[in-house]
Design a protein around this motif. Structure first.
Motif, mmCIF file in Angstrom:
data_model
loop_
_atom_site.group_PDB
_atom_site.id
_atom_site.type_symbol
_atom_site.label_atom_id
_atom_site.label_comp_id
_atom_site.label_asym_id
_atom_site.label_seq_id
_atom_site.Cartn_x
_atom_site.Cartn_y
_atom_site.Cartn_z
ATOM 1 N N UNK A 153 124.602 33.328 -77.144
ATOM 2 C CA UNK A 153 123.987 33.457 -75.834
ATOM 3 C C UNK A 153 124.859 34.201 -74.843
ATOM 4 N N UNK A 154 126.069 34.598 -75.250
ATOM 5 C CA UNK A 154 126.985 35.311 -74.375
ATOM 6 C C UNK A 154 126.542 36.737 -74.120
ATOM 7 N N UNK A 155 127.034 37.294 -73.024
ATOM 8 C CA UNK A 155 126.578 38.604 -72.557
ATOM 9 C C UNK A 155 127.772 39.526 -72.314
ATOM 10 N N UNK A 156 127.605 40.782 -72.710
ATOM 11 C CA UNK A 156 128.524 41.856 -72.362
ATOM 12 C C UNK A 156 127.839 42.745 -71.334
ATOM 13 N N UNK A 157 128.531 43.010 -70.211
ATOM 14 C CA UNK A 157 128.063 43.976 -69.219
ATOM 15 C C UNK A 157 129.094 45.094 -69.160
ATOM 16 N N UNK A 158 128.680 46.310 -69.468
ATOM 17 C CA UNK A 158 129.598 47.445 -69.462
ATOM 18 C C UNK A 158 128.970 48.588 -68.682
ATOM 19 N N UNK A 159 129.755 49.213 -67.825
ATOM 20 C CA UNK A 159 129.281 50.342 -67.032
ATOM 21 C C UNK A 159 129.960 51.610 -67.524
ATOM 22 N N UNK A 160 129.196 52.684 -67.589
ATOM 23 C CA UNK A 160 129.801 53.982 -67.893
ATOM 24 C C UNK A 160 128.846 55.102 -67.497
ATOM 25 N N UNK A 161 129.301 56.323 -67.694
ATOM 26 C CA UNK A 161 128.529 57.500 -67.293
ATOM 27 C C UNK A 161 127.531 57.893 -68.378
ATOM 28 N N UNK A 162 126.431 58.492 -67.950
ATOM 29 C CA UNK A 162 125.503 59.070 -68.911
ATOM 30 C C UNK A 162 126.144 60.215 -69.692
ATOM 31 N N UNK A 163 127.236 60.782 -69.173
ATOM 32 C CA UNK A 163 127.948 61.836 -69.895
ATOM 33 C C UNK A 163 128.591 61.320 -71.175
ATOM 34 N N UNK A 164 128.798 60.004 -71.257
ATOM 35 C CA UNK A 164 129.446 59.426 -72.435
ATOM 36 C C UNK A 164 128.463 58.675 -73.334
ATOM 37 N N UNK A 165 127.207 59.112 -73.307
ATOM 38 C CA UNK A 165 126.178 58.755 -74.295
ATOM 39 C C UNK A 165 125.827 57.261 -74.344
ATOM 40 N N UNK A 166 125.028 56.777 -73.402
ATOM 41 C CA UNK A 166 124.581 55.383 -73.441
ATOM 42 C C UNK A 166 123.825 55.030 -74.719
ATOM 43 N N UNK A 167 123.091 55.988 -75.284
ATOM 44 C CA UNK A 167 122.355 55.687 -76.525
ATOM 45 C C UNK A 167 123.296 55.274 -77.647
ATOM 46 N N UNK A 168 124.470 55.875 -77.668
ATOM 47 C CA UNK A 168 125.459 55.500 -78.690
ATOM 48 C C UNK A 168 125.973 54.090 -78.450
ATOM 49 N N UNK A 169 126.161 53.724 -77.186
ATOM 50 C CA UNK A 169 126.552 52.354 -76.856
ATOM 51 C C UNK A 169 125.490 51.373 -77.338
ATOM 52 N N UNK A 170 124.233 51.667 -77.045
ATOM 53 C CA UNK A 170 123.142 50.786 -77.462
ATOM 54 C C UNK A 170 123.069 50.672 -78.978
ATOM 55 N N UNK A 171 123.225 51.796 -79.682
ATOM 56 C CA UNK A 171 123.157 51.784 -81.141
ATOM 57 C C UNK A 171 124.262 50.920 -81.736
ATOM 58 N N UNK A 172 125.480 51.070 -81.238
ATOM 59 C CA UNK A 172 126.604 50.282 -81.757
ATOM 60 C C UNK A 172 126.390 48.793 -81.509
ATOM 61 N N UNK A 173 125.981 48.440 -80.303
ATOM 62 C CA UNK A 173 125.837 47.026 -79.968
ATOM 63 C C UNK A 173 124.664 46.390 -80.716
ATOM 64 N N UNK A 174 123.579 47.123 -80.849
ATOM 65 C CA UNK A 174 122.454 46.590 -81.633
ATOM 66 C C UNK A 174 122.839 46.462 -83.097
ATOM 67 N N UNK A 175 123.638 47.395 -83.582
ATOM 68 C CA UNK A 175 124.110 47.304 -84.958
ATOM 69 C C UNK A 175 124.992 46.095 -85.206
ATOM 70 N N UNK A 176 125.618 45.584 -84.136
ATOM 71 C CA UNK A 176 126.455 44.388 -84.239
ATOM 72 C C UNK A 176 125.630 43.113 -84.062
ATOM 73 N N UNK A 177 124.304 43.250 -83.938
ATOM 74 C CA UNK A 177 123.435 42.088 -83.838
ATOM 75 C C UNK A 177 123.116 41.642 -82.431
#
Length: 225
Positions: A153-177
């Motif tokens: 139930x824990x949450x990670x909140x991370x901020x970054x620029x769209x220049x550093x590919x948010x889709x890649x962040x989403x893919x990695x985190x979803x891949x981790x379950x």
């Protein structure tokens, strides 16, 4: 934007990252995050300690903050003392000082600005923003390591620029379950760092020919119970 918190203030000596729009965006997300009583919160890459202090203001939280820079650690300790709030502040590289611990909430405002290749790792104040050719030098490590420190139930909140590919962040985190999505966005004018490397960014087609604005995003990722 609803819930936009306004300026975040903290003492920031030379060489320590001062709270800016990305900090403010993440503070807004933090204020909307429900936390259980006695929640354990980690602010990784705390800088001046602004996010950790905001988390400590919630009450009923146990807050730990980490930064690789001793100067940042000293600034964060001073700011927490001035705010009369208890924050455990540790020096170390990302999650190394908290191995074996777990958290209900992890906050991260890491370096994320794409930077030309260099024979040397970022030094001094540049460690707060330079993040390799794709801007993901630290982001990818957070995506890899943070899920293992979250409680169910824990949450990670991370901020970054769209220049550093948010889709890649989403893919990695979803891949981790984790369940992950972009929950906040804000467009801001280029700051001094991006203005200083506009030509390089345009050569790499990371920004359009006449664009002088950057989009910031907050990614929220939750570990299912």
């Amino acid at each position: 934007m609803p819930g936009y918190p306004g300026p975040v203030k903290a003492l920031t000596p030379p060489g320590v990252y001062a709270p800016q729009e990305d900090t403010e965006l993440l503070v807004g997300a933090l204020r909307e995050e429900p936390l259980p009583d006695g929640a354990a919160v980690l602010d990784v890459g705390t800088g001046s300690g602004a996010l950790a202090i905001e988390a400590a203001r919630r009450g009923g939280t146990r807050v730990t903050a980490v930064d690789v820079s001793w100067r940042a650690v000293c600034a964060a300790r001073l700011n927490a003392r001035l705010a009369r709030l208890q924050v455990h502040i540790r020096q170390g590289n990302l999650f190394a000082p908290v191995r074996g611990q777990s958290f209900d909430l992890i906050l991260a405002n890491p370096p994320y600005v794409p930077a030309p290749e260099s024979a040397h790792a970022p030094r001094g104040a540049a460690r707060a923003w330079d993040a390799g050719r794709d801007g993901r030098l630290v982001l990818d490590r957070i995506c890899l390591e943070a899920p293992g420190l979250l409680r169910p139930g824990g949450v990670l909140l991370v901020v970054h620029s769209a220049l550093s590919c948010p889709d890649r962040t989403l893919t990695h985190l979803r891949g981790a379950g984790l369940k992950a999505s972009v929950t906040r966005r804000r467009v801001i004018p280029f700051g001094p760092v991006l203005r200083s490397r506009e030509g390089w960014l345009r050569e790499r087609r990371l920004v359009a020919a006449r664009d002088q604005r950057e989009e910031l995003v907050v990614v929220r990722a939750e570990l299912p119970v």
